[in-house]
Design an enzyme around this catalytic site. Structure first.
Site, PDB file in Angstrom:
ATOM      1  N   GLU A 140      -0.936  -8.433 -12.421  1.00 41.32           N
ATOM      2  CA  GLU A 140       0.167  -8.514 -13.387  1.00 41.32           C
ATOM      3  C   GLU A 140      -0.117  -9.438 -14.571  1.00 41.32           C
ATOM      4  OE1 GLU A 140       4.039  -8.926 -11.576  1.00 41.32           O
ATOM      5  OE2 GLU A 140       3.823  -7.036 -10.499  1.00 41.32           O
ATOM      6  N   GLU A 252       2.217  -2.486  -5.198  1.00 41.91           N
ATOM      7  CA  GLU A 252       3.426  -3.277  -4.907  1.00 41.91           C
ATOM      8  C   GLU A 252       4.651  -2.436  -5.156  1.00 41.91           C
ATOM      9  OE1 GLU A 252       4.060  -7.080  -6.823  1.00 41.91           O
ATOM     10  OE2 GLU A 252       1.962  -7.662  -6.563  1.00 41.91           O
TER      11      GLU A 252
END
Ligand SMILES: *[C@@H]1O[C@H](CO)[C@@H](O)[C@H](O)[C@H]1NC(C)=O
Ligand SMILES: *[C@@H]1O[C@H](CO)[C@@H](O)[C@H](O)[C@H]1NC(C)=O
Length: 414
Positions: A140, A252
């Site tokens: 991320e 995720e």
């Protein structure tokens, strides 16, 4: 009667579909349930042993995604999760942390991550390397350095050109090790993948790590739990279409049991249960998936708690999938209904998914540009998701039936 070629085609297709779901597991952070103490070998061991016993859709949570190669906050000693993975036969999606304040030498830090990886290879040999299914360069980082990430005060990130540089460093470093050929990816939020400015990262990768959380999509007109399955699949499809045939791994996703409301989404056990049943139970065994997460590092309200079990491993809800009515991808299902079921794999370019692509892009670009989707986007959102899942069930059931018949015929021929 089924012809032999049909039989072979069906069996081949089944294999292809299964290959997509070969890895199932959780994300594992470096800290214990108090959110502070570093996990050591025994903590990882306890978690991996628990996960391996969870049987869902005939799959086991036998894979672990890690965020760093390094044990502790400094140095370059390999993370102790590796030894626990070896003991429990847990496959590893390794990670390297790539977001470091420029003041503290990001390149130097990535070198330490690489050094920890090399030490692990030397220390554990093939017992370790045989378990490695992939390696993610960062997590991320692009989201945190994006305009949305900065606005959300999400912390230090890294830019596309840095990630590309780190990918090159890692490829070079493993070229003369047994991990040569390990598929290299980068994990990020789906919004990053559909953002053209990150193209160079996509081009440098073997696979794309998709993080998607309808719970956080408070900028959508409706991100309630009822709309969550549609939002999930729209974001997944938008990602698939944006990455030119590279395989998308679901690295995720999840829904919290406690935390604040985000738009129309609430963090509670009932909604988390529904998300697990609708999306989780549709993914497990069918897509490479690392759920977020087994046991959260900060289960103290009002923090956002994504764990499926509490600090003492008590599940918050029914995690068996036994009473679930999952919502499979409307697009994948449309492609499976055509001649070859295996086209449900990421590279599908069939007409139905192209149509879905059009609408997801409308949603995405209007969301990105203005922050408030237009009517067109809302209409599109309705048409992409609304009726497809139920027809999807019929198609899946049919494929299952044909497969059962094919197997029966195969036995008969023997
Ligand atoms: C480890 O797990 C794999 C599947 O992930 C299995 O094929 C293999 O037999 C297992 N090995 C041991 C020693 O249990
Ligand atoms: C980040 O900001 C967007 C847009 O304002 C919002 O929808 C989203 O919930 C935020 N994400 C997080 C993790 O808070």
């Amino acid at each position: 009667m089924l012809g032999k070629s049909v039989l072979l085609a069906v069996l081949a297709a089944l294999t292809a579909v299964n290959a997509q779901g070969e890895y199932l597991g959780f994300n594992y952070g470096a800290h214990k349930a108090d959110g502070w103490t570093l996990k050591v070998h025994d903590d990882f061991l306890e978690e991996f042993q628990f996960a391996q016993k969870l049987a869902v859709n005939n799959g086991k949570f036998s894979s672990a995604r890690l965020y760093t190669m390094i044990q502790g906050n400094e140095g370059d000693e390999p993370i102790e999760a590796i030894e626990a993975a070896i003991k429990t036969n847990t496959t590893l999606l390794l990670g390297m942390w790539c977001s470091i304040d420029p003041k503290y030498d990001p390149v130097g830090h990535v070198k330490k991550e690489i050094s920890a990886l090399k030490k692990a290879i030397t220390k554990y040999g093939s017992a370790f390397t045989d378990l490695v299914v992939g390696l993610s360069i960062g997590s991320e980082d692009l989201y945190r350095s994006s305009a949305m990430g900065i606005k959300n005060k999400s912390g230090i990130g890294a830019k596309a050109e840095e990630i590309v540089e780190f990918i090159g460093m890692v490829r070079k470093a493993i070229a003369d090790t047994p991990l040569k050929g390990t598929p290299i990816g980068h994990v990020d939020t789906w919004t990053v993948w559909v953002d053209g400015s990150n193209r160079a990262v996509i081009d440098a990768l073997d696979w794309i790590g998709f993080d998607g959380y309808p719970y956080f999509q408070s900028n959508m007109p409706n991100n309630s739990i009822e709309a969550a399955a549609d939002l999930f699949w729209e974001s997944y499809e938008a990602t698939r279409q944006a990455v030119s045939g590279k395989e998308v791994w679901i690295t995720e996703t999840g829904w919290p049991v406690t935390g604040k409301d985000m738009g129309l989404a609430s963090a509670n056990v009932k909604e988390a249960q529904k998300y697990w049943n609708d999306i989780g139970c549709a993914l497990f065994g069918n897509y490479k998936t690392w759920w977020y997460m087994l046991r959260d590092a900060d289960p103290t309200p009002p923090e956002i708690e994504f764990g499926i079990v509490d600090a003492k491993f008590q599940p918050y809800y029914d995690i068996s999938c036994k009473n679930a009515k999952p919502s499979p991808s409307p697009v994948a299902v449309v492609s499976t209904s055509s001649a070859a079921p295996s086209t449900s794999a990421p590279a599908s370019t069939s007409a139905p998914s192209t149509r879905a692509l059009g609408s997801t892009y409308e949603i995405e670009s209007s969301t990105r540009d203005s922050g408030s989707p237009t009517n067109t986007a809302q209409t599109a959102a309705k048409t992409t998701g609304a009726d497809a899942p139920s027809s999807g069930f019929a198609v899946k059931a049919t494929i299952g039936l044909v497969a059962a018949q094919a197997i029966a015929v195969a036995f008969f021929l023997l």
